[in-house]
Design a protein around this motif. Structure first.
Motif, PDB file in Angstrom:
ATOM      1  N   ASN A  93      -3.125  -3.114  11.351  1.00  0.00           N
ATOM      2  CA  ASN A  93      -2.919  -4.568  11.297  1.00  0.00           C
ATOM      3  C   ASN A  93      -2.627  -4.968   9.848  1.00  0.00           C
ATOM      4  N   PRO A  94      -1.443  -5.502   9.589  1.00  0.00           N
ATOM      5  CA  PRO A  94      -1.087  -5.827   8.195  1.00  0.00           C
ATOM      6  C   PRO A  94      -2.079  -6.786   7.532  1.00  0.00           C
ATOM      7  N   ALA A  98      -4.107  -2.690   2.650  1.00  0.00           N
ATOM      8  CA  ALA A  98      -4.324  -2.806   1.202  1.00  0.00           C
ATOM      9  C   ALA A  98      -3.035  -3.186   0.477  1.00  0.00           C
ATOM     10  N   GLU A  99      -3.201  -3.769  -0.692  1.00  0.00           N
ATOM     11  CA  GLU A  99      -2.074  -4.123  -1.563  1.00  0.00           C
ATOM     12  C   GLU A  99      -1.198  -2.899  -1.825  1.00  0.00           C
ATOM     13  N   GLY A 100       0.100  -3.120  -1.840  1.00  0.00           N
ATOM     14  CA  GLY A 100       1.020  -2.055  -2.223  1.00  0.00           C
ATOM     15  C   GLY A 100       1.355  -1.084  -1.116  1.00  0.00           C
ATOM     16  N   THR A 101       0.832  -1.322   0.091  1.00  0.00           N
ATOM     17  CA  THR A 101       1.151  -0.449   1.220  1.00  0.00           C
ATOM     18  C   THR A 101       2.381  -0.978   1.972  1.00  0.00           C
ATOM     19  N   ILE A 102       2.978  -0.099   2.756  1.00  0.00           N
ATOM     20  CA  ILE A 102       4.172  -0.472   3.528  1.00  0.00           C
ATOM     21  C   ILE A 102       3.860  -1.643   4.452  1.00  0.00           C
ATOM     22  N   ALA A 107       5.129  -5.425   7.099  1.00  0.00           N
ATOM     23  CA  ALA A 107       4.830  -5.616   8.520  1.00  0.00           C
ATOM     24  C   ALA A 107       4.721  -7.091   8.879  1.00  0.00           C
ATOM     25  N   LEU A 108       5.101  -7.405  10.123  1.00  0.00           N
ATOM     26  CA  LEU A 108       5.095  -8.787  10.605  1.00  0.00           C
ATOM     27  C   LEU A 108       3.850  -9.092  11.430  1.00  0.00           C
ATOM     28  N   SER A 109       3.300  -8.072  12.083  1.00  0.00           N
ATOM     29  CA  SER A 109       2.137  -8.257  12.963  1.00  0.00           C
ATOM     30  C   SER A 109       1.593  -6.874  13.315  1.00  0.00           C
ATOM     31  N   VAL A 110       0.489  -6.846  14.064  1.00  0.00           N
ATOM     32  CA  VAL A 110      -0.095  -5.551  14.448  1.00  0.00           C
ATOM     33  C   VAL A 110       0.871  -4.744  15.322  1.00  0.00           C
ATOM     34  N   GLY A 111       1.699  -5.425  16.089  1.00  0.00           N
ATOM     35  CA  GLY A 111       2.686  -4.717  16.912  1.00  0.00           C
ATOM     36  C   GLY A 111       3.919  -4.364  16.095  1.00  0.00           C
ATOM     37  N   GLU A 112       4.467  -5.369  15.424  1.00  0.00           N
ATOM     38  CA  GLU A 112       5.663  -5.147  14.600  1.00  0.00           C
ATOM     39  C   GLU A 112       5.206  -4.748  13.197  1.00  0.00           C
ATOM     40  N   ASN A 113       4.706  -3.504  13.109  1.00  0.00           N
ATOM     41  CA  ASN A 113       4.039  -3.098  11.860  1.00  0.00           C
ATOM     42  C   ASN A 113       4.809  -2.046  11.058  1.00  0.00           C
ATOM     43  N   SER A 114       6.119  -2.038  11.246  1.00  0.00           N
ATOM     44  CA  SER A 114       7.086  -1.371  10.348  1.00  0.00           C
ATOM     45  C   SER A 114       7.065   0.149  10.326  1.00  0.00           C
TER      46      SER A 114
END
Ligand code: CMP
Length: 139
Positions: A93-94, A98-102, A107-114
């Motif tokens: 879940n974005p 943590a800071e600096g992570t992909i 990421a836009l949401s827990v589903g759309e998480n890149s």
């Protein structure tokens, strides 16, 4: 130890032209992209890949999302690659990443998480074999 892990750059990221941006996070972390291809998953492939989640309420949504646009599947190699890539991705879940992570950065949401990354060395081997033949992986 030197390991290989399986990665997916998900539709929300490819749609926003972020393939290279995600790859730069991978490479900055010292992981090498030793195989990569852009594909459109079939529904059957997505259902097989996520079979472990088939009883979850979000399964249908997850499969529809993963087949909605092209993805980029990758094999990453490096020291402790499985754990390292999970660190580089950040929490599922974005909101918790943590800071600096992909996922924090894209990421836009827990589903759309890149991004997806294997959760164990055993699953990495299974997932890699679902998408790559041996001669497509050049370490
Ligand atoms: P991934 O690492 O690809 O493995 C399973 C995926 O399910 C996960 O990343 C999330 O993108 C997705 N997922 C987990 N929880 C939810 C949820 N509550 N709603 C939608 N998708 C979810």
């Amino acid at each position: 130890a030197l390991e290989r892990t399986f990665s997916i750059i998900k539709p929300d990221a490819t749609r926003r032209n972020l393939t290279g941006a995600v790859n730069s996070y991978i490479e900055k972390a010292g992981l090498r992209i030793i195989a990569q291809k852009r594909i459109l998953l079939t529904k059957a492939q997505a259902e097989t890949f996520y079979a472990v989640h088939k009883e979850r309420p979000f399964f249908g949504e997850l499969v529809e999302f993963m087949i909605s646009e092209p993805i980029v599947v990758q094999v990453l190699q490096g020291d402790d690659a499985v754990a390292k890539y999970r660190e580089v991705m950040g929490a599922t879940n974005p909101a918790n990443a943590a800071e600096g992570t992909i996922r924090k950065d894209f990421a836009l949401s827990v589903g759309e998480n890149s991004a997806h990354g294997s959760d164990s060395l055993e699953n990495a081997a299974i997932e890699i074999a679902q998408f790559f033949s041996g001669n497509e992986i050049v370490g």
